[in-house]
Motif scaffolding. Structure first.
Motif, PDB file in Angstrom:
ATOM      1  N   SER A  76      -4.660   0.722  -1.416  1.00  0.00           N
ATOM      2  CA  SER A  76      -4.568  -0.686  -0.995  1.00  0.00           C
ATOM      3  C   SER A  76      -5.616  -1.558  -1.679  1.00  0.00           C
ATOM      4  O   SER A  76      -5.373  -2.753  -1.879  1.00  0.00           O
ATOM      5  CB  SER A  76      -4.705  -0.784   0.525  1.00  0.00           C
ATOM      6  OG  SER A  76      -3.704  -0.013   1.150  1.00  0.00           O
ATOM      7  N   THR A 147       7.313   5.697  -0.544  1.00  0.00           N
ATOM      8  CA  THR A 147       7.023   6.700   0.478  1.00  0.00           C
ATOM      9  C   THR A 147       7.784   6.469   1.783  1.00  0.00           C
ATOM     10  O   THR A 147       8.131   7.404   2.484  1.00  0.00           O
ATOM     11  CB  THR A 147       5.493   6.665   0.754  1.00  0.00           C
ATOM     12  OG1 THR A 147       4.823   6.451  -0.488  1.00  0.00           O
ATOM     13  CG2 THR A 147       5.002   7.939   1.380  1.00  0.00           C
ATOM     14  N   ASP A 166       1.901   2.158  -9.133  1.00  0.00           N
ATOM     15  CA  ASP A 166       1.392   2.818  -7.928  1.00  0.00           C
ATOM     16  C   ASP A 166       2.121   4.155  -7.822  1.00  0.00           C
ATOM     17  O   ASP A 166       3.319   4.197  -7.566  1.00  0.00           O
ATOM     18  CB  ASP A 166       1.677   1.923  -6.713  1.00  0.00           C
ATOM     19  CG  ASP A 166       1.243   2.558  -5.382  1.00  0.00           C
ATOM     20  OD1 ASP A 166       0.852   3.738  -5.379  1.00  0.00           O
ATOM     21  OD2 ASP A 166       1.309   1.854  -4.360  1.00  0.00           O
ATOM     22  N   LYS A 190      -1.622  11.871  -0.425  1.00  0.00           N
ATOM     23  CA  LYS A 190      -0.218  12.258  -0.367  1.00  0.00           C
ATOM     24  C   LYS A 190       0.004  13.582  -1.126  1.00  0.00           C
ATOM     25  O   LYS A 190       0.596  14.492  -0.627  1.00  0.00           O
ATOM     26  CB  LYS A 190       0.677  11.174  -0.957  1.00  0.00           C
ATOM     27  CG  LYS A 190       0.396   9.756  -0.452  1.00  0.00           C
ATOM     28  CD  LYS A 190       0.818   9.531   0.975  1.00  0.00           C
ATOM     29  CE  LYS A 190       0.270   8.255   1.598  1.00  0.00           C
ATOM     30  NZ  LYS A 190       0.569   7.018   0.937  1.00  0.00           N
TER      31      LYS A 190
HETATM   32  C1  LIG Z   1       0.181   5.487   1.216  1.00  0.00           C
HETATM   33  C2  LIG Z   1       0.507   4.538   0.129  1.00  0.00           C
HETATM   34  C3  LIG Z   1      -0.316   3.430  -0.166  1.00  0.00           C
HETATM   35  C4  LIG Z   1      -1.547   3.091   0.645  1.00  0.00           C
HETATM   36  O1  LIG Z   1      -2.557   3.975   0.399  1.00  0.00           O
HETATM   37  P1  LIG Z   1      -3.999   3.807   1.077  1.00  0.00           P
HETATM   38  O2  LIG Z   1      -4.794   4.832   0.352  1.00  0.00           O
HETATM   39  O3  LIG Z   1      -3.816   4.103   2.539  1.00  0.00           O
HETATM   40  O4  LIG Z   1      -4.462   2.422   0.853  1.00  0.00           O
HETATM   41  C5  LIG Z   1       0.036   2.628  -1.217  1.00  0.00           C
HETATM   42  N1  LIG Z   1       1.136   2.874  -1.951  1.00  0.00           N
HETATM   43  C6  LIG Z   1       1.957   3.916  -1.690  1.00  0.00           C
HETATM   44  C7  LIG Z   1       3.160   4.142  -2.539  1.00  0.00           C
HETATM   45  C8  LIG Z   1       1.665   4.781  -0.639  1.00  0.00           C
HETATM   46  O5  LIG Z   1       2.469   5.815  -0.384  1.00  0.00           O
END
Ligand SMILES: *Cc1c(COP(=O)(O)O)cnc(C)c1O
Length: 356
Positions: A76, A147, A166, A190
């Motif tokens: 984020s 996600t 991302d 993840k």
């Molecule tokens: C989980 C996720 C985020 C957010 O990640 P944080 O580390 O909690 O800020 C951003 N983009 C995707 C695609 C995600 O799966």
């Protein structure tokens, strides 16, 4: 572990990562000091950081001119670090869901944002195609794996402009042609390690082009210059990430990982398509994520959600309740999830169908 862990994040890691991290919490590399309590400037931790960066480069075949950073703040925080460092006036974004929308919201603070396409009209259950990216944008931003909705862009796109991606939830799940990207980033929690560290792969020559003042910690060049050690890095998560990278290398790398991921996902999608109770969250097979598999009960069985979750819980399956914005179910089948767990879930779906 005792459970079949389908949580979307934080999520399952390879068994060896827990073991090695526990050992290092006791004693890092025979130093007699815990990983949590050793100076990040010690030779022991410096070797952890160096090895993690090198192995990341090796596994993704990252070309010269790119740097691997391990930062705090989560994916984020990259939503604003990217425009801070790259946006002169205008950028384009592909809107494929919750995370893309959040990235767009932050970027709007820095200039003009062109949303080149969106799948909001169908609850983000597909990946838009056939849109144009203006040639004069500073960069184009995509979310390769969505996600929450369970869609994924499984190939490397090329729009002739700097591409920013991302890859929080599909990093190292398949080979990527890094040379096509300016920045690849994501939270580790993840597919890579515990929460608390964010990876950023950045091409050095795209930096230093904006006129604005950039606060020290937000400037990628600060972290590049110091090898990701400008300030105290998240030492424990970086150590665990290194263990995941070693595990992946031992397995044979990202090509092998991709095959295993395809196998696991095919198994589950085939059952969703076959089983009369369920339907896939993402109709077009091309767009279906190999990492987050979403599915719902068919209309006539709608009120059986809870019963299926109960049956799943009896079989030690955790984390398959769908995201609150989508409903139904989501099985996250990240790199570390054993095929056995998918088989157990498929069996539960089959047995549930017989019971109904
Ligand atoms: C989980 C996720 C985020 C957010 O990640 P944080 O580390 O909690 O800020 C951003 N983009 C995707 C695609 C995600 O799966």
């Amino acid at each position: 572990m005792k459970k079949h862990n389908f949580y979307a994040g934080p999520s399952i890691l390879p068994e060896v990562v827990y073991e090695k991290t526990k050992e290092a919490i006791d004693d890092l590399y025979g130093s007699g000091v815990s990983l949590m309590s050793i100076s990040h400037r010690s030779k022991e931790f410096q070797s952890v950081m160096d090895e993690a960066q090198d192995l990341f480069k090796e596994l993704l075949d990252i070309p010269d001119g790119y740097h691997v950073l391990f930062l705090g703040g989560g994916a984020s925080s990259q939503f604003y670090m990217i425009p801070y460092n790259l946006m002169k006036g205008k950028a384009s974004y592909l809107n494929t869901g919750t995370w893309a929308k959040k990235a767009i919201k932050e970027a709007k603070l820095f200039g003009e944002i062109i949303e080149v396409a969106s799948s909001a009209d169908k609850g983000f259950n597909y990946i838009p195609r056939g849109y144009n990216v203006p040639a004069d944008v500073d960069y184009m931003h995509i979310t390769t794996n969505n996600t929450i909705a369970g869609t994924e862009i499984k190939e490397d796109l090329d729009f002739g402009v700097t591409l920013v991606a991302d890859m929080s939830s599909d990093i190292l799940s398949r080979p990527v042609d890094v040379s096509k990207y300016g920045v690849i980033y994501g939270g580790a929690q993840k597919n890579l390690g515990p929460a608390g560290v964010t990876f950023v792969i950045v091409k050095e020559d795209i930096l230093g082009k904006v006129d604005r003042q950039i606060p020290t910690m937000i400037d990628y060049r600060t972290h590049i210059a110091k090898g990701s050690m400008f300030n105290t890095p998240p030492v424990l998560p970086v150590f665990s990430v290194l263990q995941t990278l070693k595990w992946l290398k031992g397995l044979g790398g990202v090509e092998v990982m991709q095959k295993i991921n395809q196998e696991k996902a095919s198994l589950l999608y085939a059952e969703i398509d076959r089983n009369k109770l369920f339907k896939p969250g993402v109709p077009d097979e091309r767009d279906r994520s190999l990492m987050n598999i979403t599915f719902v009960m068919n209309e006539e069985y709608k009120d059986l959600d809870k019963d299926f979750l109960e049956l799943a819980a009896e079989r030690d399956i955790v984390g398959i309740k769908g995201h609150r914005s989508v409903g139904g179910f989501r099985a996250s089948t990240y790199n570390a999830l054993p095929k056995k767990s998918v088989e157990v879930l498929v069996k539960a779906m089959q047995d549930f169908e017989k019971k109904v």
